[in-house]
Structure formats: C-alpha cells, structure tokens
Design an enzyme around this catalytic site. Structure first.
Site, mmCIF file in Angstrom:
data_model
loop_
_atom_site.group_PDB
_atom_site.id
_atom_site.type_symbol
_atom_site.label_atom_id
_atom_site.label_comp_id
_atom_site.label_asym_id
_atom_site.label_seq_id
_atom_site.Cartn_x
_atom_site.Cartn_y
_atom_site.Cartn_z
ATOM 1 N N LYS A 42 0.840 -1.204 0.000
ATOM 2 C CA LYS A 42 0.000 0.000 0.000
ATOM 3 C C LYS A 42 0.871 1.248 0.000
ATOM 4 C CE LYS A 42 -3.367 -2.450 2.841
ATOM 5 N NZ LYS A 42 -3.981 -2.545 4.172
ATOM 6 N N ARG A 96 -12.234 -10.189 8.678
ATOM 7 C CA ARG A 96 -13.620 -9.935 8.263
ATOM 8 C C ARG A 96 -14.229 -11.104 7.510
ATOM 9 N NH1 ARG A 96 -11.833 -4.249 5.767
ATOM 10 N NH2 ARG A 96 -10.168 -5.723 5.266
ATOM 11 N N SER A 133 -10.474 0.800 5.157
ATOM 12 C CA SER A 133 -9.937 2.163 5.038
ATOM 13 C C SER A 133 -10.018 2.652 3.595
ATOM 14 C CB SER A 133 -8.475 2.192 5.507
ATOM 15 O OG SER A 133 -8.382 1.786 6.836
HETATM 16 O O1 PNS Z 1 -3.685 -2.959 8.004
HETATM 17 P P1 PNS Z 1 -2.845 -3.858 7.144
HETATM 18 O O2 PNS Z 1 -2.279 -3.090 5.974
HETATM 19 O O3 PNS Z 1 -3.583 -5.094 6.742
HETATM 20 O O4 PNS Z 1 -1.617 -4.342 8.049
HETATM 21 C C1 PNS Z 1 -0.550 -5.097 7.481
HETATM 22 C C2 PNS Z 1 0.718 -4.898 8.304
HETATM 23 C C3 PNS Z 1 1.109 -3.426 8.329
HETATM 24 C C4 PNS Z 1 0.464 -5.401 9.719
HETATM 25 C C5 PNS Z 1 1.861 -5.751 7.639
HETATM 26 O O5 PNS Z 1 2.095 -5.288 6.337
HETATM 27 C C6 PNS Z 1 3.149 -5.704 8.454
HETATM 28 O O6 PNS Z 1 3.299 -6.455 9.400
HETATM 29 N N1 PNS Z 1 4.073 -4.776 8.067
HETATM 30 C C7 PNS Z 1 5.330 -4.602 8.781
HETATM 31 C C8 PNS Z 1 6.468 -5.231 8.006
HETATM 32 C C9 PNS Z 1 6.518 -6.737 8.233
HETATM 33 O O7 PNS Z 1 6.669 -7.218 9.345
HETATM 34 N N2 PNS Z 1 6.396 -7.494 7.132
HETATM 35 C C10 PNS Z 1 6.427 -8.940 7.159
HETATM 36 C C11 PNS Z 1 5.045 -9.505 7.444
HETATM 37 S S1 PNS Z 1 5.088 -11.273 7.562
#
Ligand code: PNS
Length: 168
Positions: A42, A96, A133
């Site tokens: 995103k 969800r 969102s």
């Molecule tokens: O609200 P979202 O976009 O569904 O949340 C996703 C999020 C931000 C939790 C995920 O992209 C994340 O954990 N990002 C941090 C980087 C990371 O740890 N990446 C590896 C995930 S296995």
C-alpha cells in the site's frame, strides 16, 4: 506477568472496525500496543504521524485514559521486531472473512517462524464487515457521508485531505 499484545495495521485511516478489534484485544490482554506499520503493498494516503494522531483521538475515553492502550508508529520495522521491542507475546488481528483470512495466515506463519510470536485472530464484527480504510477514503473522496464508518476526527481529516483511494 503483564500480558501484552500488538494490534498492527496501516490504519490509513482508522475505522470503527479497527477500534472494535482494539477494544476487544484490551479485554483479552493487560496492555495493547497499537502499532502503525508500513504495508509495502500500500502506498498510503495519510502519513504515519497523522495516522497515530487520528488513532489517539479516536480511542474511546475508557481506553485512552487507562494507559493500557498506546499508539506508536514503527514505520520501518518488521512486526516481529516491534513485538520484541515492546515485549509482546501475541499479535491480534481482526478477520472480516475468507479474503482477510487467506491474506493474514501466511503473515501469521511467517511471524511465528521468524520469532515464535503467536497471532490471535478475532472474528470481525459483522457490523463492520464491509468497512475498509480504502473504501472509506473512496466514498469520502466523492463527498459522501462516512459518519457510520469512522469517528468524527477522521471524517474531518478526510474532508480536508482527500488522498487518492488506494487499496487497504
Ligand atoms: O492494516 P494492514 O495493511 O492489513 O496491516 C498489514 C501490516 C502493516 C500489519 C503488515 O504489512 C506488516 O506487518 N508490516 C510490517 C512489516 C513486516 O513485518 N512485514 C512482514 C510480514 S510477515
């Protein structure tokens, strides 16, 4: 021992669905760290500072004043490193439906593989099942009423900074 969890997300911006999950997590854990993170899939509409600010101002009185829920941005970090840094034993995420589930499960397995952290999935309330969102941003960008989906502070922010609708 304090049982602490992380509620991670993009929160771009926070919705009533997110707030429902945070409130429910606060009933299961002693402390909740709401972690504003970067999702590489995103590009983002609000910057991290604004997302934190909107989250803090959206927390219900009962949660904001206890000190048991705090909101922090960890933009450049892996979720597992956030959990390590704050001393959380679990990640809590709302799901969800099947699309969320198939997106979340590989991340839960990866995080468990990397650090052993557990992910607890809360079934998203049907009330907020259609709320994301990105849809809120899109609807707001067309001038429609989003008061059923986001707190007033978020409505105001959406009306003054109508970011382009991107997936979330
Ligand atoms: O609200 P979202 O976009 O569904 O949340 C996703 C999020 C931000 C939790 C995920 O992209 C994340 O954990 N990002 C941090 C980087 C990371 O740890 N990446 C590896 C995930 S296995």
């Amino acid at each position: 021992m304090t049982r602490r969890c992380v509620c991670p997300g993009s929160f771009d911006p926070v919705t009533f669905g997110h707030l429902d999950v945070i409130a429910r997590a606060s009933r299961l854990f002693d402390e909740v760290v709401v972690a504003v993170l970067h999702n590489p899939a995103k590009s983002g509409a609000f910057d991290a500072g604004d997302r934190v600010d909107l989250l803090q101002r959206s927390l219900p009185e009962g949660l904001a004043t206890t000190g048991r829920v705090r909101v922090v941005a960890f933009e450049e970090m892996l979720l597992v490193d956030v959990c390590r840094e704050v001393g959380a034993t679990a990640v809590v995420k709302g799901v969800r439906g099947p699309t969320d589930y198939s997106y979340e499960v590989p991340m839960a397995h990866m995080n468990a593989h990397l650090s052993g952290v557990e992910t607890v999935f809360l079934a998203g309330s049907p009330r907020w099942g259609h709320v994301s969102s990105s849809l809120v941003r899109e609807v707001a960008a067309h001038g429609a009423d989003v008061s059923a989906f986001v707190p007033e502070v978020v409505q105001d922010a959406l009306s003054t900074s109508p970011g382009p609708a991107r997936p979330s």
